[in-house]
Scaffold this active site. Structure first.
Site, PDB file in Angstrom:
ATOM      1  N   HIS A  60      -4.969  -9.774  12.246  1.00 25.54           N
ATOM      2  CA  HIS A  60      -4.645 -10.925  11.401  1.00 25.54           C
ATOM      3  C   HIS A  60      -5.728 -11.984  11.456  1.00 25.54           C
ATOM      4  CE1 HIS A  60      -0.117  -9.962  11.148  1.00 25.54           C
ATOM      5  NE2 HIS A  60      -0.765  -9.601  10.070  1.00 25.54           N
ATOM      6  N   GLU A  78      -8.147   8.539  -4.245  1.00 27.11           N
ATOM      7  CA  GLU A  78      -8.572   8.098  -2.910  1.00 27.11           C
ATOM      8  C   GLU A  78      -8.453   9.215  -1.878  1.00 27.11           C
ATOM      9  OE1 GLU A  78      -6.179   4.770  -1.588  1.00 27.11           O
ATOM     10  OE2 GLU A  78      -4.361   5.586  -2.471  1.00 27.11           O
ATOM     11  N   ASP A 121     -10.135   4.512   1.257  1.00 27.19           N
ATOM     12  CA  ASP A 121      -9.514   5.737   1.761  1.00 27.19           C
ATOM     13  C   ASP A 121     -10.340   6.968   1.425  1.00 27.19           C
ATOM     14  OD1 ASP A 121      -7.169   5.156   3.255  1.00 27.19           O
ATOM     15  OD2 ASP A 121      -6.280   4.370   1.415  1.00 27.19           O
ATOM     16  N   CYS A 146     -11.616   0.282  -7.039  1.00 25.16           N
ATOM     17  CA  CYS A 146     -11.005  -0.907  -6.441  1.00 25.16           C
ATOM     18  C   CYS A 146     -11.112  -0.935  -4.916  1.00 25.16           C
ATOM     19  CB  CYS A 146      -9.551  -1.047  -6.882  1.00 25.16           C
ATOM     20  SG  CYS A 146      -8.509   0.299  -6.318  1.00 25.16           S
TER      21      CYS A 146
END
Ligand code: PEP
Ligand code: MG
Length: 564
Positions: free
Chosen positions: A187, A430, A454, A501
């Site tokens: 995070h 992906e 990925d 993307c």
């Protein structure tokens, strides 16, 4: 002068002096006046109330300033701090005659250690959040003053850093971060990225010791280098680079909202990747042409139950309306891998990236999928929506998903609910299987979007979050490039558009190549949009470059050509 080598996670250059955010707890503890059990209990409750209020205020502030990643993380902190199990453990310790600050720290540490023992890297990283909460409450009990930053540019340095520390860093003073540990899924780093803080991680043991409070350093987030005690010539060189970047960013901001076309006339749509509906605001400010990837799983995270159809509808409709005439590509739930959803009770997996993830969950749990699709279809009435399926490997998955989508559509129409007459359905390419089978998959798709994050990890068999093998993770590896090329060719042969993307879309080194490969759309984080648009305008779009690069044997050769 010394140069330390780490891994740059947030690119850019930062020049400043080292500061360690560690607090001298022992000195404060030694001065602490411990009271009776009743008094310690009361002090704990007071500190708890104050900490809860502090987090709630920080959430409001983060939302008001559009810092949505920070808000999501702080909301997760709200659920940790109000967890009855944690409170029970703290009060139990106070009853056994521990002081309130020690009880708080010990209880949080116990839970943090439990998380550290878990196999799942995402859950292990949550230990830092729990320790953060413990430090926050203990600081209040011990009256530890808040961190004070000097007026000069500061670079924070620590083995690990708490997300709440990153969230509260003064943007005008802290310019960089050096961390011993951390991967892109922590995070603290997600927030550092969102704030554009130059960040270097992964220094080997002993290297951090070379840095002391007040040491002058230069962080080169692109090369992952830390130049310790730089010479005046090095400072001047890097200052010129910082200045160059600032001038470029200001220049690019002027043309951010203009469309991007290569010099040979190929128009490329530049769209935004967003994870939280509020992020659309920053994306619009940076000149996005719609959303190329709405990662809906973030709407499901940081809470303890599934969002209802109405909640989802409101979130999606908000983004769709802000996209105005542009397309908003909404990806269905991509849970699993490094994004678990604890309340779904998915059995623990040895290999979560190869397990029950994304479309596999949606097809095994049609109840979840249908609710989400109904919400997306309802949002489609407000603009221009496309539905995207993640982690596809087989045509049968697309057919099964489309069957459910059609069922949701007819149910809504029967109920008299407004739905757009045309909602295109596409897939993320992906997986190597999807790239190889692209001609077959294209028969059932209205578009493709290539997910290089990925696609790179699955093609190269390199876990995208594992630092030990990160030197192998490279979207310029010719194997990945060949899959991208196959996908683009298959899409165009079928007459459908194809975008990209993954993080590669925002990598300025890749723009010329992606433009020459013939992509129709690039989708990326908001801050990258103006610069990528400018890079497209400076690309000639000539297919010759792609042809030449696709003959290369290694990623190094590819980078060398692109750097010329
Ligand atoms: C990708 O895999 O490239 C992608 C965009 O999806 P995510 O990063 O959410 O897995
Ligand atoms: Mg992906």
């Amino acid at each position: 002068m010394d140069t330390l080598q780490g891994r740059g996670i947030v690119a850019g250059v930062a020049i400043g002096k080292i500061m360690f955010p560690v607090k001298a707890w022992d000195a404060y503890l030694a001065q602490y006046q411990q009271g009776t059990v009743a008094e310690e209990t009361q002090k704990y409750h007071a500190a708890h109330r104050q900490a809860v209020q502090g987090i709630a205020d920080a959430v409001v502030k983060a939302k008001a300033t559009g810092s949505t990643e920070t808000a999501t993380i702080l909301e997760a902190h709200q659920s940790i701090i109000t967890d009855p199990v944690l409170e029970e453990s703290i009060l139990g310790r106070i009853n056994s005659r521990a002081s309130a600050p020690l009880a708080v720290r010990a209880a949080c540490e116990e839970i943090a250690v439990m998380f550290l023992g878990l196999k799942d890297p995402y859950l292990r990283e949550r230990a830092a959040d729990i320790r953060d909460i413990g430090s926050k409450m203990a600081s209040l009990l011990l009256a530890v003053p808040a961190l004070e930053f000097p007026d000069e540019a500061t670079i924070l340095c620590a083995a690990e850093i708490a997300p709440s520390v990153v969230a509260n860093l003064p943007e005008d003073k802290v310019v960089g971060l050096i961390l011993g540990q951390g991967s892109e899924t922590t995070h603290a780093i997600i927030m550092a990225k969102a704030r554009g803080l130059v960040t270097i991680v992964g220094l080997v043991e002993g290297q951090l010791d070379k840095l002391t409070e007040g040491t002058a350093v230069i962080l080169d987030g692109i090369k992952g280098e830390i130049i310790v005690e730089p010479t005046p010539a090095e400072v001047a060189h890097y200052q010129a680079l910082v200045h160059e970047r600032q001038v470029l960013a200001a220049e690019n901001a002027k043309t951010a909202s203009w469309p991007a076309k290569t010099t040979n006339g190929k128009r490329i749509i530049v769209a935004a990747n967003i994870g939280n509906p509020l992020e659309i605001e920053a994306a619009v400010r940076h000149g996005c042409e719609g959303v190329g990837l709405l990662r809906t799983e973030f709407i499901f995270m940081g809470r303890d139950s599934l969002p209802s159809e109405q909640e989802q509808y409101e979130a999606y409709a908000y983004v769709v309306k802000r996209c105005q005439e542009h397309l908003c590509v909404i990806r269905t739930l991509d849970i699993g891998g490094d994004k678990p959803l604890p309340y779904l009770d998915i059995p623990k997996e040895e290999n979560p990236y190869l397990g029950l993830r994304a479309i596999r969950i949606s097809l095994q749990r049609p109840d979840l999928f249908l609710t989400q699709v109904r919400a997306i279809l309802r949002a489609s009435a407000h603009g221009n929506v496309a539905l995207m399926l993640p982690m596809i490997i087989n045509q049968s998955e697309i057919l099964a998903a489309k069957g459910l989508i059609n069922r949701a559509k007819s149910e809504l129409l029967d109920e008299g609910v407004a739905v757009s007459t045309y909602v295109p359905v596409g897939i993320m390419v992906e997986t190597p299987a999807a790239a190889v089978m692209a001609p077959t998959l294209a028969e059932e798709c209205d578009f493709f979007s290539i997910g290089t994050n990925d696609l790179t990890q699955y093609t190269l068999a390199v876990d995208r979050g594992n630092q030990a093998v990160s030197y192998l993770y490279d979207h310029f590896n010719p194997a990945v490039l060949r899959f991208i090329e196959m996908t683009i060719k298959a899409a165009h042969a079928r007459g459908i558009w194809v975008g990209l993307c993954g993080e590669m879309a925002g990598d300025l080194q890749a723009t010329k190549l992606l433009a020459s490969m013939g992509l129709d759309e690039l989708s990326m984080s908001a801050t990258a949009i103006p610069m990528v648009k400018e890079a497209i305008r400076n690309s000639d779009g000539d297919e010759g470059l792609a042809r030449r690069i696709l003959r290369m044997a290694t990623a190094e050769e590819v980078r060398a050509i692109l750097a010329k």
